[in-house]
Scaffold this active site. Structure first.
Site, mmCIF file in Angstrom:
data_model
loop_
_atom_site.group_PDB
_atom_site.id
_atom_site.type_symbol
_atom_site.label_atom_id
_atom_site.label_comp_id
_atom_site.label_asym_id
_atom_site.label_seq_id
_atom_site.Cartn_x
_atom_site.Cartn_y
_atom_site.Cartn_z
ATOM 1 N N GLN A 95 22.144 43.295 24.178
ATOM 2 C CA GLN A 95 22.301 42.090 25.006
ATOM 3 C C GLN A 95 21.697 42.351 26.392
ATOM 4 O OE1 GLN A 95 26.522 40.299 24.503
ATOM 5 N NE2 GLN A 95 26.723 42.484 24.046
ATOM 6 N N ASP A 127 17.788 45.190 30.786
ATOM 7 C CA ASP A 127 17.332 46.212 31.742
ATOM 8 C C ASP A 127 16.226 47.118 31.201
ATOM 9 O OD1 ASP A 127 20.525 47.864 31.152
ATOM 10 O OD2 ASP A 127 18.652 48.109 30.049
ATOM 11 N N HIS A 178 18.647 38.899 24.624
ATOM 12 C CA HIS A 178 18.671 38.057 25.823
ATOM 13 C C HIS A 178 17.436 38.238 26.697
ATOM 14 C CE1 HIS A 178 23.348 38.092 25.359
ATOM 15 N NE2 HIS A 178 22.766 37.210 24.558
ATOM 16 N N CYS A 205 2.648 31.112 38.875
ATOM 17 C CA CYS A 205 1.789 31.489 37.760
ATOM 18 C C CYS A 205 0.337 31.557 38.251
ATOM 19 C CB CYS A 205 1.929 30.431 36.654
ATOM 20 S SG CYS A 205 0.778 30.637 35.298
ATOM 21 N N CYS A 243 -1.528 28.526 36.189
ATOM 22 C CA CYS A 243 -1.327 27.079 36.419
ATOM 23 C C CYS A 243 -0.550 26.773 37.695
ATOM 24 C CB CYS A 243 -0.600 26.458 35.207
ATOM 25 S SG CYS A 243 1.149 26.813 35.199
ATOM 26 N N THR A 255 30.365 46.463 25.403
ATOM 27 C CA THR A 255 30.317 45.017 25.608
ATOM 28 C C THR A 255 31.730 44.447 25.564
ATOM 29 O OG1 THR A 255 29.398 42.913 24.831
ATOM 30 C CG2 THR A 255 29.905 44.526 23.153
HETATM 31 C C1 BV8 Z 1 23.714 29.538 23.412
HETATM 32 C C2 BV8 Z 1 20.691 37.244 30.159
HETATM 33 C C3 BV8 Z 1 23.280 27.458 22.399
HETATM 34 C C4 BV8 Z 1 20.664 36.715 31.533
HETATM 35 C C5 BV8 Z 1 22.876 36.661 29.223
HETATM 36 C C6 BV8 Z 1 30.014 29.856 20.967
HETATM 37 C C7 BV8 Z 1 28.824 29.852 20.239
HETATM 38 C C8 BV8 Z 1 27.597 29.744 20.874
HETATM 39 C C9 BV8 Z 1 27.549 29.670 22.280
HETATM 40 C C10 BV8 Z 1 28.722 29.681 23.010
HETATM 41 C C11 BV8 Z 1 29.938 29.764 22.362
HETATM 42 N N1 BV8 Z 1 30.921 29.750 23.319
HETATM 43 C C12 BV8 Z 1 30.347 29.667 24.540
HETATM 44 C C13 BV8 Z 1 29.022 29.603 24.379
HETATM 45 C C14 BV8 Z 1 28.069 29.486 25.462
HETATM 46 C C15 BV8 Z 1 27.605 30.832 26.005
HETATM 47 C C16 BV8 Z 1 28.707 31.863 26.070
HETATM 48 O O1 BV8 Z 1 28.835 32.703 25.175
HETATM 49 N N2 BV8 Z 1 29.460 31.838 27.155
HETATM 50 C C17 BV8 Z 1 30.485 32.844 27.382
HETATM 51 C C18 BV8 Z 1 30.580 33.124 28.879
HETATM 52 C C19 BV8 Z 1 31.786 32.328 26.811
HETATM 53 N N3 BV8 Z 1 26.504 31.321 25.216
HETATM 54 C C20 BV8 Z 1 25.268 30.892 25.528
HETATM 55 O O2 BV8 Z 1 25.046 30.050 26.377
HETATM 56 C C21 BV8 Z 1 24.120 31.486 24.715
HETATM 57 N N4 BV8 Z 1 23.279 30.420 24.292
HETATM 58 O O3 BV8 Z 1 24.742 29.632 22.838
HETATM 59 O O4 BV8 Z 1 22.829 28.507 23.246
HETATM 60 C C22 BV8 Z 1 22.035 26.767 22.006
HETATM 61 C C23 BV8 Z 1 21.640 26.840 20.677
HETATM 62 C C24 BV8 Z 1 20.511 26.159 20.305
HETATM 63 C C25 BV8 Z 1 19.765 25.446 21.246
HETATM 64 C C26 BV8 Z 1 20.141 25.423 22.599
HETATM 65 C C27 BV8 Z 1 21.284 26.088 22.991
HETATM 66 C C28 BV8 Z 1 23.248 32.361 25.599
HETATM 67 C C29 BV8 Z 1 23.991 33.575 26.036
HETATM 68 C C30 BV8 Z 1 23.019 34.521 26.767
HETATM 69 C C31 BV8 Z 1 23.289 34.472 28.233
HETATM 70 N N5 BV8 Z 1 22.466 35.470 28.904
HETATM 71 N N6 BV8 Z 1 22.063 37.560 29.805
HETATM 72 C C32 BV8 Z 1 21.012 37.795 32.528
HETATM 73 O O5 BV8 Z 1 21.235 38.956 32.146
HETATM 74 O O6 BV8 Z 1 21.060 37.446 33.715
HETATM 75 S S1 BV8 Z 1 24.438 37.106 28.841
HETATM 76 C C33 BV8 Z 1 24.963 38.434 29.762
HETATM 77 O O7 BV8 Z 1 26.277 38.731 29.289
HETATM 78 C C34 BV8 Z 1 24.189 39.736 29.560
HETATM 79 O O8 BV8 Z 1 23.192 39.674 28.584
HETATM 80 C C35 BV8 Z 1 25.281 40.689 29.108
HETATM 81 O O9 BV8 Z 1 24.822 41.734 28.341
HETATM 82 C C36 BV8 Z 1 26.081 39.741 28.326
HETATM 83 C C37 BV8 Z 1 27.390 40.141 27.788
HETATM 84 O O10 BV8 Z 1 28.086 40.844 28.780
HETATM 85 P P1 BV8 Z 1 28.382 42.385 28.440
HETATM 86 O O11 BV8 Z 1 27.100 43.039 28.109
HETATM 87 O O12 BV8 Z 1 29.466 42.454 27.442
HETATM 88 O O13 BV8 Z 1 28.842 42.902 29.850
HETATM 89 P P2 BV8 Z 1 30.310 42.801 30.449
HETATM 90 O O14 BV8 Z 1 30.203 43.148 31.892
HETATM 91 O O15 BV8 Z 1 30.952 41.523 30.027
HETATM 92 O O16 BV8 Z 1 31.107 43.952 29.694
HETATM 93 C C38 BV8 Z 1 30.765 45.296 29.900
HETATM 94 C C39 BV8 Z 1 31.639 46.099 28.971
HETATM 95 O O17 BV8 Z 1 31.284 47.470 29.105
HETATM 96 C C40 BV8 Z 1 33.121 45.982 29.290
HETATM 97 O O18 BV8 Z 1 33.844 45.819 28.079
HETATM 98 C C41 BV8 Z 1 33.459 47.356 29.915
HETATM 99 O O19 BV8 Z 1 34.780 47.773 29.588
HETATM 100 C C42 BV8 Z 1 32.461 48.241 29.221
HETATM 101 N N7 BV8 Z 1 32.066 49.453 29.965
HETATM 102 C C43 BV8 Z 1 31.896 49.594 31.307
HETATM 103 N N8 BV8 Z 1 31.486 50.868 31.569
HETATM 104 C C44 BV8 Z 1 31.385 51.506 30.364
HETATM 105 C C45 BV8 Z 1 31.752 50.611 29.346
HETATM 106 N N9 BV8 Z 1 31.766 50.951 28.042
HETATM 107 C C46 BV8 Z 1 31.399 52.211 27.728
HETATM 108 N N10 BV8 Z 1 31.014 53.124 28.652
HETATM 109 C C47 BV8 Z 1 31.007 52.815 29.964
HETATM 110 N N11 BV8 Z 1 30.645 53.747 30.864
#
Ligand code: BV8
Length: 252
Positions: free
Chosen positions: A109, A112, A127, A155, A158, A196
């Site tokens: 996901q 980077d 992503h 761009c 364009c 994640t």
């Molecule tokens: C879409 C790029 C529809 C940008 C990102 C149900 C079904 C479908 C969609 C949805 C749904 N419910 C809600 C939605 C909408 C939405 C969504 O999921 N919202 C969430 C907030 C509820 N989803 C979307 O909008 C997706 N698109 O569904 O489109 C569609 C279909 C057809 C046509 C049109 C539209 C798009 C989602 C993508 C968004 N873009 N990133 C950017 O990076 O700026 S998401 C973003 O969050 C990053 O990619 C990131 O990777 C991702 C997830 O976060 P995590 O990676 O889990 O990071 P987080 O900080 O949350 O957690 C870190 C974890 O690591 C923690 O658990 C922590 O404990 C742990 N950790 C920390 N240190 C360590 C560690 N573990 C091990 N070792 C360590 N040292």
């Protein structure tokens, strides 16, 4: 049995699941890059300059205030120039080499590029990538690495405003990448989910696809997550320590 005995047993159980799998799929999130020094999304309470990430990483935010969105992405792109892959990324390269091309799929996901930098050969970037830009007009994409970009990069073909080539909230994931990731989740015998919070869909759904198709699911995280109740083994700790230890326990 005290804590580190169960931990050692869990590591051995997880290593045995990996060792007996013909095909392994791994999905990573921001947590695998935390030990490289990159902030996770929800670690800082999911805030950037007081904005919720879900409010900045969207097409609406870009239409409304492209300079604000570019400030968010340029800050993250600048930090890419200062970080390196960590032992967790490198352990996944070793696992890919051990399993062979047909036996291993890495899904991330993260945007980077640290899996590529560590030497992973095939990485399914669900992503997109911070290192790539895309023209909001003619759609051409360019690799721009971590080089500094102007506040509102345009761009060269364009003159429309460029955007980061990442998938924003409410945008669809790249269809070809998604299909490959879903196929890997369906056909693997072992699915490892690393760093994640399993909150963002459809990516998080891959965990349940793997489980429903009979895979053993291993979670590596420093805390419990939304998916913890659905996994076979939870390895609690930093992925930079756990992943190398896990690969080592797979034996030769
Ligand atoms: C879409 C790029 C529809 C940008 C990102 C149900 C079904 C479908 C969609 C949805 C749904 N419910 C809600 C939605 C909408 C939405 C969504 O999921 N919202 C969430 C907030 C509820 N989803 C979307 O909008 C997706 N698109 O569904 O489109 C569609 C279909 C057809 C046509 C049109 C539209 C798009 C989602 C993508 C968004 N873009 N990133 C950017 O990076 O700026 S998401 C973003 O969050 C990053 O990619 C990131 O990777 C991702 C997830 O976060 P995590 O990676 O889990 O990071 P987080 O900080 O949350 O957690 C870190 C974890 O690591 C923690 O658990 C922590 O404990 C742990 N950790 C920390 N240190 C360590 C560690 N573990 C091990 N070792 C360590 N040292």
């Amino acid at each position: 049995m005290h804590q580190n005995e169960t931990h050692a047993d869990d590591l051995d159980r997880a290593a045995a699941m990996l060792g007996s799998a013909r095909r392994v799929a791994v999905m990573t999130g921001a947590g695998i890059s935390a030990e490289s020094g990159l902030a996770t999304f929800r670690g800082a309470g999911g805030l950037w300059e007081g904005h919720a990430v879900e409010d900045v990483a969207t097409p609406e935010a870009f239409r409304r205030d492209p300079a604000l969105v570019w400030r968010f992405y340029n800050a993250r792109r600048a930090s890419l120039a200062t970080v390196d892959p960590n032992p967790g990324h490198r352990a996944l390269v070793a696992l890919e080499e051990r399993m062979g091309e047909d036996g291993f799929t890495l899904i991330t996901q993260n945007v980077d590029g640290l899996h590529h930098a560590a030497g992973s050969r095939t990485v399914l970037e669900l992503h997109g990538s911070l290192r790539r830009v895309r023209c909001s007009g003619c759609e051409i994409t360019e690799e721009r690495g971590a080089e500094p970009l102007p506040e509102l990069p345009r761009c060269s073909a364009c003159d429309a405003i460029l955007r980061p080539d990442v998938v924003w909230f409410h945008e669809a994931l790249p269809e070809d990448v998604w299909q490959k990731a879903e196929a890997a989740a369906r056909s693997c015998q072992c699915f490892v989910v690393v760093g994640t919070s399993a909150i963002v869909y459809p990516a998080a759904g891959l965990i349940y696809v793997a489980r429903e198709h009979g895979a053993k699911v291993i979670e590596i995280n420093i805390t419990a997550t939304e998916a913890s109740g659905a996994v076979d083994v939870s390895l609690r700790g930093p992925s930079g320590t756990i992943l190398p230890e896990l690969i080592k326990r797979m034996g030769t």
